[in-house]
Design an enzyme around this catalytic site. Structure first.
Site, mmCIF file in Angstrom:
data_model
loop_
_atom_site.group_PDB
_atom_site.id
_atom_site.type_symbol
_atom_site.label_atom_id
_atom_site.label_comp_id
_atom_site.label_asym_id
_atom_site.label_seq_id
_atom_site.Cartn_x
_atom_site.Cartn_y
_atom_site.Cartn_z
ATOM 1 N N GLY A 52 -30.374 -32.233 18.993
ATOM 2 C CA GLY A 52 -31.059 -32.348 20.279
ATOM 3 C C GLY A 52 -32.297 -31.472 20.357
ATOM 4 C CB SER A 291 -18.456 -19.180 5.031
ATOM 5 O OG SER A 291 -19.052 -20.027 4.081
ATOM 6 N NE ARG A 337 -15.927 -28.042 4.833
ATOM 7 C CZ ARG A 337 -16.969 -27.908 5.630
ATOM 8 N NH1 ARG A 337 -17.117 -28.688 6.678
ATOM 9 N NH2 ARG A 337 -17.877 -26.993 5.385
ATOM 10 C CD GLU A 432 -19.335 -32.225 15.618
ATOM 11 O OE1 GLU A 432 -20.028 -31.207 15.810
ATOM 12 O OE2 GLU A 432 -18.085 -32.201 15.582
ATOM 13 N NE ARG A 442 -19.504 -31.878 9.019
ATOM 14 C CZ ARG A 442 -19.540 -30.637 8.548
ATOM 15 N NH1 ARG A 442 -20.269 -30.350 7.487
ATOM 16 N NH2 ARG A 442 -18.824 -29.688 9.117
#
Lengths: 640, 251, 246
Positions: A52, A291, A337, A432, A442
């Protein structure tokens, strides 16, 4: 929950021809707006994150009259700021065999073949421009001694294509976009509205023409009209209550747009991040991500024995199970992930988890410290170690970290075509908030890439085409009034209940329900249970919620209640989507669909499609968008 | 019913909040009215005063070479560049420069302090310093203390109004009589004031480096040390003569 | 743990405001400070009271939205920590904790502990950017940057814009915030063309907003959750001087 099936979506507006030329082709075919007319065209952008913020700044630079909205006190606070790891780009600065095609390939494969080839290819193409743009803005990426940009391999990628700024890449990129945005505010092309929350979309004559917002300080309900509306309001991971999202992240903007006619695609695709700090108690308000880069040097393990309550240092080497290295010898601790998360859940389900409630696994740096030295480890991960210690009170140099998966990102979102336009003409959805590029999972360091690709490069081109095809006439005053009344009614209703439970307590219960029944592992039984329970809880919410204060002031309880109300509706759709998709893919794991080794088993025959849900008061309508793979051959993912 | 909303200013006029006034920088007024400009004034005038103090201190030390040496030095100051310029010209110019510095330094300090007051109209119920509060406490009140002392100091040793030796005496007489053991309290006031000056300079000199933009990560230690050393040298240099007189080392 | 909280309550910008005392019981040492307030607020809501309004969002120390003066210290006494990352294990059982909003004229109180920090946005608007429209950038490797400069620029760029520096400064100065951005951009080759005009515009805007001047007390850097060093202010001063000398 009943649903019906509607016609398939056949046209996504992607140009045909060789995949390398499609974006070029689209850019050339897009009509241009005369520069003198641009300042007469109004565009509303909701949300000021990477997507945005960069979109509003770029549209301002192009000369459009932009209004930008965010619920925070400053556009710089948007949750993109919390992204740690980095941003992918197919620069191939390392000469290690990377290319646009390889990034495209990795992203399609990583997304478990549930993303569109055309979109992903464009993303990979644009990725190189993002780095150029960010560097020119003064984003202080990590550099080598020769003065060139440093990159690292991230999230299972076998090439070094991730650019980073220590553990704060999202912050630095967002500040770059924020500064560009503030430059446009100063130039008068962007009008900034902070502490404003979008509560409805104005659709006039079938087109998105404005929004209804609430001024969160005064409580005033405002109407803002425009020629096009852009939603960049982020993901809906907070439906789980506990997630790595910011506390304010919510689904209200996209959900209310969905109720106005925008299809919601793949709501069940949720990414669970494997390396988060585990829950410490009932009062927990959010989860903190560590992280993923930690997995480059940390080794994940649990005790071999069940319910082993010895201190980690007392457990000898041969009684430790480095389960990722054992099960996935070629990728080891660096598996994607979804795989790392589920493996952690599995060992905890076996009773081998560590820490309070047995919901945690060790991420151990002992070997890395021995190999590289404490200083080198500190240099690489110092700030992350500090953060961990601040939260848990434990020093990871001495005691292995405890980590557990947590909801992190939602691949689903409003359905958009190649132009990022939703099914409501004039409503564009970026970042997103849309569903477009990540498929069912992702890859690490791809969220920043997608947000900025959409905002800086894709949307400014495609929205121009839409606007050039206008004008679209006057806005129907009745449509505006109807939207405003709907918003006011909802607020009044929430305030009128005056029950005995706080919005947060409902949210917590909903979140737990979603985590248990629609979390890392979903079954038909669990999903049916959730679909039974959610409407009951929603009913109780509307009977028994307690919202203190009034609508005409800063009222954080009221804000929260409105968001929770929408989470109920979304949760239901998520469970339905998960129930209908009986295959496993990426972040969506159906226990019924796994191979002999317990790995996710796709069903390409029946589910190689996007599930786009249309809202209807009589129950959702499912539209399938078939996915065709011309360039990447569909294979079962294997990281062994 | 369709409202006619003109394309271009498509925003409905309903409920648009009155745009808040955005403070804009004053067009002109220039450097000296900016807070940074005032800080530069403080740094530059401070540097002038510090230079004066160094010379003043060196002059004071002449008392150890005897009254004659001290008086000669005082005389030399007044006859500098004579006969090219009349008696006391250079000294007067220097004095004017010094007075202007003092006035500007105080003006900037008062103005910055008033600005700070306005920037925090509501005080904290609880406030705890995290940088040991040294500068906060020493600078402003220290400055006021020093100003009061300077007035006394001028009346005592320059004009001799409150000095036992009186106005028509030699500078050395005024100094030695002024710090006579019987006037131990004068010495005490002097000691307190000089220490205060030292504390003021310890932060002030470093702060000037910072204000003039000379400080950086590599130089910071050296600059802090410079400020500290300068303060110590000045304090010692100013304290030795009066203490020597009071304790009878110099007669 | 049981605690006594003394909290600043102010229903709106025009209300005078006052300190109100609350008792909180059964606080877990593993709670964050904001979670402790969440628990209190849940209780207040059910009792029909107005919960304490405070700003917060990411709750992981990076968005810069949270911030309160805790026992006289911005973000509390734990160094290099935002309020959301402060945990109750740093408090004694039975402690009395004073909680106040940031206090500065350019940060007017909106409600309770919520203040309006839009002055910071306007300082950035004045020049805290590099003017480079999207799509106009040369290849990222066309200008090498010394690693030392890139690292120092990054250190300055880690500012989260929370406003603790202003809250802690005895002069209510925004120098550390402004200097952090000026330093970040002035250390990089990309920031050079606008370097002096940027410094001048941002410092002048900071004055126009009504922030106090810097007296180098170092209170700001002591409470800064990101440890932005004081020498950024020297750099700002240097650029500002050069800009005015031109």
């Amino acid at each position: 929950m009943k649903y019906t099936e509607g016609p398939e979506i056949r046209d996504t507006k992607a140009p045909s021809g060789p995949i390398e030329d499609r974006w070029e082709k689209r850019k050339f075919s897009a009509k241009l707006v005369n520069p003198a007319n641009k300042r007469k065209l109004n565009v509303i952008v909701v949300g000021t994150g990477l997507a945005g913020g960069s979109a509003a700044a770029t549209l301002g630079e192009l000369g459009y009259n932009v209004k930008s909205f965010c619920y925070q006190d400053s556009p710089r606070r948007a949750h993109s700021i919390a992204a740690q790891g980095g941003i992918n780009a197919a620069k191939n600065y390392r000469g290690d065999g990377d290319s646009i095609y390889r990034l495209f390939y990795d992203t399609v494969k990583g997304g478990d073949f549930r993303a569109r080839e055309s979109n992903v290819y464009r993303l990979a193409q644009v990725s190189v421009n993002i780095i150029d743009q960010a560097v020119a803005q003064g984003v202080p990426f990590a550099r080598e001694y020769g003065g060139l940009l440093d990159t690292r391999s991230f999230g299972g990628a076998q090439v070094s294509r991730t650019f980073y700024a220590r553990g704060q890449t999202g912050q630095q990129l967002l500040l770059g976009a924020y500064q560009a945005l503030e430059r446009q505010v100063a130039a008068g092309t962007v009008e900034m509205h902070t502490r404003h929350e979008m509560l409805d979309l104005i659709v006039s004559d079938g087109r998105a023409r404005g929004i209804i917002v609430r001024d969160m300080v005064t409580g005033e309900i405002e109407r803002h009209l425009a020629d096009a509306v852009v939603l960049a309001t982020g993901g809906y991971g907070n439906v789980f209550f506990l997630s790595t999202n910011a506390k304010g992240c919510n689904t209200t903007a996209i959900w209310r747009a969905h109720e106005r006619g925008a299809y919601f695609a793949n709501p069940c695709y949720t990414q669970i991040h494997p390396t988060c700090i585990p829950v410490s108690g009932e009062y927990q308000s959010k989860l903190t991500l560590m992280s993923e880069s930690l997995r480059n040097d940390g080794r994940v393990w649990v005790p071999l024995r069940k319910n082993d309550d010895r201190a980690p240092g007392d457990i000898p080497e041969d009684e430790r199970d480095y389960y990722l290295e054992r099960i996935y010898p070629s990728f080891g601790n660096l598996v994607p992930r979804d795989i790392a998360s589920r493996a952690a859940k599995n060992v905890c389900d076996e009773g081998r988890g560590v820490g309070p409630g047995g919901l945690g696994v060790y991420l151990d740096f002992r070997d890395a410290i021995n190999r590289l030295g404490r200083d080198a480890v500190e240099k690489k991960y110092g700030n992350l170690f500090e953060m961990y210690e601040r939260i848990t009170g434990e020093n990871p140099y001495d005691v292995p970290m405890r980590i557990y998966p947590a909801v992190h990102y939602t691949m689903g979102g409003l359905w958009v075509d190649y132009d990022l336009q939703s099914t409501i003409p004039g409503l564009f959805v970026i970042g997103e908030a849309n569903f477009s590029d990540h498929g069912a999972n992702r890859l690490g360091a791809s969220a920043l890439m997608q947000g900025l690709a959409d905002g800086y490069f894709v949307l400014p081109t495609t929205i121009g085409d839409y606007l050039a095809n206008g004008p679209y006439g006057d806005v129907d005053e009745e449509a505006v009034a109807e939207a405003e009344i709907k918003v006011r009614t909802k607020i009044d209703r929430l305030l009128a209940v005056n029950g005995t439970r706080t919005p947060d307590s409902f949210h917590r219960e909903l979140g737990k329900l979603m985590w248990d029944y629609c979390g890392m592992e979903r079954t038909e039984e669990s999903l049916r249970k959730a679909l039974e329970r959610i409407p009951e809880l929603r009913e109780e919410f509307w009977q028994n919620v307690k919202v203190s204060g009034t609508a005409e002031e800063l009222n954080q309880v009221l804000e929260k209640a409105g968001r929770v109300a929408d989470f109920f509706d979304l949760a239901e759709l998520m469970c339905l989507d998960a129930l209908v998709r009986t295959e496993s893919c990426g972040g969506h794991f159906r226990a019924e669909s796994q191979d002999a080794d317990g790995e996710a088993l796709r069903d390409d025959e029946n589910f190689a499609h996007v599930s786009a849900w249309e809202y209807s008061p009589d129950g959702p309508i499912l539209h399938k968008e078939p996915l065709e793979y011309e360039y990447v051959k569909m294979t079962q993912r294997s990281y062994k | 019913m369709t409202a006619t909303i003109e394309r271009g200013s498509a925003t409905a006029p309903v409920n648009t909040p009155a745009s808040k006034k955005t403070p804009t920088p004053k067009k002109q007024g220039g450097f000296l009215t900016s807070s940074n400009g005032k800080k530069v004034v403080m740094a530059v005038t401070g540097a002038v005063m510090v230079s004066f103090l160094v010379l003043h201190m060196l002059g004071n030390l002449k008392i150890f070479f005897g009254r004659e040496s001290f008086n000669e030095y005082a005389h030399w100051l007044r006859t500098l560049l004579e006969p090219f310029v009349p008696y006391r010209t250079v000294l007067t110019i220097l004095e004017i420069g010094l007075v202007v510095s003092v006035v500007l330094h105080m003006w900037a300090a008062i103005s910055l302090s008033r600005r700070a007051g306005k920037a925090r109209p509501v005080k904290y119920v609880a406030k705890k310093s995290q940088a040991n509060g040294y500068a906060t406490h020493i600078m402003r009140w220290g400055g006021v203390t020093i100003a009061l002392f300077v007035i006394w100091h001028l009346l005592d040793l320059t004009f001799g109004v409150v000095n036992p030796a009186g106005y028509n005496s030699s500078p050395a007489d005024r100094m030695i009589d002024g710090f006579d053991p019987s006037r131990w309290w004068v010495t005490l006031v002097y000691v307190v004031a000089v220490v205060m000056v030292g504390l003021h300079l310890r932060h002030g000199v470093w702060s000037a480096f910072q204000t003039l933009g000379w400080a950086n990560k590599d130089r910071n230690k050296a600059l802090r040390a410079t400020a500290g050393l300068l303060s110590i040298v000045l304090v010692l240099g100013f304290l030795v003569p009066p203490l020597a007189i009071t304790f009878g080392v110099v007669k | 743990m049981n605690l006594t909280l003394r909290v600043w309550r102010q229903s709106g910008p025009t209300d005078k405001g006052r300190m109100v005392t609350y008792k909180v019981e059964d606080v877990s040492p593993d709670m964050s400070f904001l979670e402790m307030l969440d628990v209190l607020n849940e209780k207040l809501i059910l009792e029909g009271d107005d919960p304490i309004a405070f700003d917060h969002d990411c709750r992981e120390g990076i968005c810069g939205m949270c911030g309160m003066v805790i026992n006289g210290v911005a973000h509390g006494e734990q160094r290099a920590t935002t309020t959301c990352q402060l945990h109750m294990r740093h408090f004694e059982d039975g402690a009395e904790i004073t909680i106040e909003p940031w206090r500065a004229a350019p940060f007017p109180v909106v409600k309770d502990l919520v203040v309006d920090r839009s002055a910071f946005d306007r300082i950035i608007q004045a020049g805290g950017f590099v003017s480079v429209p999207a799509g106009s950038a040369p290849d990222a490797h066309s200008v090498p940057v010394r690693k030392e400069d890139a690292d120092a620029a990054f250190d300055a760029a880690t500012c989260i814009g929370c406003g603790a520096c202003v809250a802690a400064c005895p002069n209510g100065s925004a120098s550390l915030f402004t200097a952090a951005k000026i330093t970040h951009l002035s250390l990089l080759p990309q920031g050079q063309p606008e370097r002096l005009s940027r410094a001048k515009a941002m410092v002048d805007q900071m004055d126009a907003e009504g922030f106090g001047g810097c007296t180098n007390t170092g209170e700001c850097t002591a409470v800064c959750p990101k440890g932005i060093p004081l020498d950024t202010i020297a750099r700002m001063n240097s650029d500002y001087l050069k800009a005015n000398a031109k």
